[in-house]
Scaffold this active site. Structure first.
Site, short mmCIF file in Angstrom:
data_model
loop_
_atom_site.label_atom_id
_atom_site.label_comp_id
_atom_site.label_asym_id
_atom_site.label_seq_id
_atom_site.Cartn_x
_atom_site.Cartn_y
_atom_site.Cartn_z
N SER A 255 0.82 -1.21 0.00
CA SER A 255 0.00 0.00 0.00
C SER A 255 0.86 1.26 0.00
O SER A 255 2.01 1.26 0.45
CB SER A 255 -0.90 0.04 1.22
OG SER A 255 -1.73 -1.09 1.25
N1 SAH Z 1 -1.19 -4.26 3.79
C1 SAH Z 1 -0.54 -4.72 2.62
C2 SAH Z 1 -1.34 -4.47 1.39
C3 SAH Z 1 -1.39 -5.66 0.52
S1 SAH Z 1 -2.53 -5.62 -0.80
C4 SAH Z 1 0.85 -4.09 2.53
O1 SAH Z 1 1.07 -3.08 3.17
O2 SAH Z 1 1.69 -4.62 1.81
C5 SAH Z 1 -3.82 -6.66 -0.21
C6 SAH Z 1 -3.51 -8.08 0.12
O3 SAH Z 1 -4.73 -8.68 0.47
C7 SAH Z 1 -2.95 -8.91 -1.02
O4 SAH Z 1 -1.72 -9.44 -0.64
C8 SAH Z 1 -3.99 -10.00 -1.22
O5 SAH Z 1 -3.42 -11.24 -1.54
C9 SAH Z 1 -4.67 -10.04 0.12
N2 SAH Z 1 -6.02 -10.58 0.16
C10 SAH Z 1 -7.01 -10.42 -0.73
N3 SAH Z 1 -8.11 -11.08 -0.34
C11 SAH Z 1 -7.80 -11.69 0.83
C12 SAH Z 1 -8.52 -12.51 1.75
N4 SAH Z 1 -9.79 -12.87 1.54
N5 SAH Z 1 -7.88 -12.92 2.84
C13 SAH Z 1 -6.59 -12.59 3.08
N6 SAH Z 1 -5.88 -11.84 2.25
C14 SAH Z 1 -6.47 -11.37 1.15
#
Ligand code: SAH
Length: 684
Positions: free
Chosen positions: A77
């Site tokens: 993010s």
């Molecule tokens: N907070 C993270 C943002 C990652 S983007 C950072 O700072 O890097 C969002 C993430 O959510 C992705 O890695 C994706 O694989 C995950 N995601 C999507 N749907 C999900 C679910 N149902 N359960 C767990 N993770 C999920």
């Protein structure tokens, strides 16, 4: 092409800066000053090393306030959005927090520096593993990573004071509300797949909820039993918080004039907008994209056929372009023997796209009187030695005594023939006095003797004289160029563009329809030369360029056209002097103009900027964004640093032309030019 080298230099300095310092600076500049006030959040943001949560080759971009791609097609993010969400979650040192979507682990790391305990769930095993390892390496042992579907929450650790979801779902998952304490907060992006998401804060009050809308955002999809189905997953979307993500792309889509194909594109609108303006500058976002060359050729043909343009001036060396000029104007090739376009980067002009245009010019000119033939010129400064030879060759023919003197003066430069840059070093270090007087002497002698040597009865139209003075000007300016190169890239960049602009002016006067009436000229150069420098980072550094100088001199009379692309393949080298490669272009940066154009979904279009129909378009696009410049070198590994700069597009260009996908230009191989006359410019 030099801009890229130059940007590269600047980046090396930026690289060397201490990451901690850059982190603190980012927190002040991008987060605190933009409305995040919770001191606990700011402190956590100042502590967590974001570079530790990025693939190694991306670490250098850690403190750009932007989302970045990570493994599994996901994103880390944007720091600002991590801070906004942490603040909205209302945490303190006693909080129990659940995060859904661990991704890189960065968000969880920040939360763990504020709260008592953080659980984070990630559906991709690889990401979950990696995040757990990173958090452990940093000793953040109050952060726990769980592999699984987060839409179901984590009943075994519930209830939570706050739940933060970092992926966008279609609606608020019921299971999550149930796992909040009384008064607990759920912060979650919700909306139709990736467009039109809103960031919501849902507070549990008794059996009820109170919902607040925190604004538009853009996140990767939340995939799971209470989220989207896996098939609906799109991998290339990136969070775009804060600004209305779909707004500007929609505006551009509405204003863009789509293009069916290069050959059939409707050019009437563009030609109307060009009107009677006498100088049209056609840019390019890379030196190796076929579409740019072919559309420039098409536009140029129309300008020649319908608008009375009589000269084409390009970012090439003067003596090399003079060979093309001789061919297209059916004149004997003059000057010393050398192989045109054999200097790196040979493919930039010696390619099929240019050959096709040159052949068209040759045919077009065959049908018109000699005085109305369209000419072809090189504006650049890099031909010190071939220009020197051309001047001597000319003088040999008209005045052997002057030739002997010029030979003597120019001899001063001979020792550095193979590497003119070492000449500059020798002068700057004081080990050599330099040749300035000599090269300027040759030029002023030529100019002074215009009446004897220039056009006039018995001496023809003066083409050769004009050519010789232009070459002498190249030698004089190039001599200076190599000297001042050592005083910094700004001075040499400015000198080069000044030279190109002066050359353009000389061509206009020379090629005009009558004495004192300058010709209409089409210019082909990189965007970095034709887009007004004052609307980009270059201006802020005190650099000018051909487009900016032209606007200063001609006002509205200079019509500046920029080109752009999102991805595809480009012909470029990896290093200066290296071979041409066909290199895949990385998809454009989320904060760039290119991404905005890509998001319109239109594969190719014209976008009028000077007098855009809708004021909002200009206003929206004027806010500076990133813009990409690929020269003859492309370094995708360090793309953000090496190729992107800040610009304000509507101030930089009068028109922007978009090709979503780039294909590489076709360099000419020997057999493709075999059998053509000796005078042919691309002969081998
Ligand atoms: N907070 C993270 C943002 C990652 S983007 C950072 O700072 O890097 C969002 C993430 O959510 C992705 O890695 C994706 O694989 C995950 N995601 C999507 N749907 C999900 C679910 N149902 N359960 C767990 N993770 C999920």
């Amino acid at each position: 092409m030099q801009l890229i080298e130059h940007l590269y230099d600047l980046d090396m300095k930026a690289f060397a800066e201490d990451l901690g310092e850059r982190r603190r600076r980012m927190v002040e500049r991008d987060i605190a000053s933009r409305g995040v006030a919770d001191e606990r959040v700011l402190k956590a943001m100042r502590i967590v090393p974001r570079e530790r949560f990025l693939p190694a080759e991306m670490a250098e971009f850690a403190y750009e306030d932007t989302p970045l791609p990570i493994e599994e097609g996901q994103t880390i993010s944007q720091p600002m959005i991590v801070a906004v969400m942490a603040e909205a979650a209302g945490l303190d040192e006693r909080s129990q927090v659940l995060e859904i979507g661990a991704g890189s682990g960065y968000g969880a790391a920040v939360l763990s520096r504020i709260a008592a305990e953080v659980w984070t769930i990630e559906r991709h095993a690889l990401l979950a593993d990696q995040a757990a390892r990173r958090l452990a390496d940093l000793g953040y042992d109050n952060a726990h990573v769980i592999h699984g579907d987060g839409t179901l929450g984590l009943p075994e650790q519930a209830p939570f004071d706050a739940i933060v979801v970092t992926a966008g779902g279609p609606s608020v998952p019921e299971a999550l509300i149930e796992q909040l304490v009384e008064g607990g907060r759920l912060v979650i992006p919700v909306g139709p797949e990736t467009r039109g998401q809103r960031l919501l804060r849902v507070r549990r009050v008794g059996d009820d909820t109170v919902e607040e809308d925190l604004g538009p955002v853009r996140f990767v999809p939340l995939v799971g039993s209470q989220g989207w189905q896996p098939s609906g997953e799109r991998t290339l979307v990136v969070p775009r918080p804060r600004s209305m993500p779909s707004g500007p792309a929609t505006l551009v889509r509405e204003e863009a004039q789509p293009m069916s194909s290069i050959e059939d594109a409707e050019l009437g609108g563009l030609l109307d907008r060009i009107g009677d303006h006498p100088v049209v500058m056609l840019g390019e976002a890379s030196h190796g994209t076929s579409e740019f060359y072919r559309l420039r050729a098409r536009i140029t043909r129309e300008l020649i056929l319908h608008k009375g343009f009589t000269a084409v001036a390009v970012e090439a060396d003067h003596p090399d372009a003079a060979r093309i000029d001789a061919w297209v104007r059916h004149r004997p090739a003059s000057g010393p023997d050398f192989e045109p376009f054999s200097r790196f980067p040979t493919w930039m002009w010696r390619n099929r796209e240019v050959r096709d245009f040159v052949d068209w010019l040759h045919l077009h000119n065959a049908d018109v009187g000699a005085e109305r033939r369209v000419s072809f010129h090189g504006l650049d400064i890099y031909s010190l030695y071939t220009s020197r030879a051309a001047v001597i060759d000319y003088l040999d023919g008209v005045d052997p005594e002057a030739a002997a003197l010029a030979r003597h003066r120019y001899g001063c430069l001979s020792p550095w023939q193979h590497d003119p840059a070492t000449y500059g070093r020798a002068v700057v270090t004081g080990s050599f006095i330099g040749c300035e007087d000599e090269v300027v002497g040759v030029l002023t002698d030529l100019l002074r003797r215009r009446l004897e040597l220039g056009p006039g009865p018995g001496r023809g139209s003066g083409e050769e004289y004009f050519d010789a003075t232009q070459n002498a000007l190249v030698v004089a300016n190039a001599e200076r160029y190599y000297r001042i190169m050592y005083h910094g890239s700004r001075a040499s960049w400015n000198l080069r563009d000044q030279h190109m602009f002066e050359t353009l002016k000389a061509i206009r006067l020379r090629r005009g329809p009558a004495a004192g009436v300058p010709a209409k000229v089409v210019v082909w150069e990189h965007n970095s030369h034709v887009g007004d420098a004052s609307a980009t980072e270059m201006g802020a550094r005190g650099e000018h360029n051909v487009g900016m100088l032209a606007r200063r001199e001609y006002g509205e009379g200079a019509f500046l056209v920029g080109f752009g692309t999102h991805d595809g393949v480009v012909a470029a080298a990896s290093d200066w002097g290296g071979p041409m490669e066909r290199k895949p272009i990385r998809p454009s940066h989320p904060d760039s103009y290119e991404r905005l154009c890509h998001d319109t979904g239109i594969p190719a279009f014209f976008l009028h900027l000077r007098h855009a129909h809708r004021e909002e378009l200009r206003d929206e696009l004027s806010r500076p964004r990133l813009e990409r410049a690929i020269g003859v070198i492309y370094r995708p590994e360090t793309e953000l640093q090496s190729h992107y700069f800040q610009a304000s597009l509507p101030r930089q260009f009068d028109e922007y032309i978009w090709f979503d996908r780039s294909s590489p230009i076709h360099p000419l191989a020997a057999h493709e030019v075999a059998g053509v006359p000796d005078t042919y410019p691309f002969g081998l």
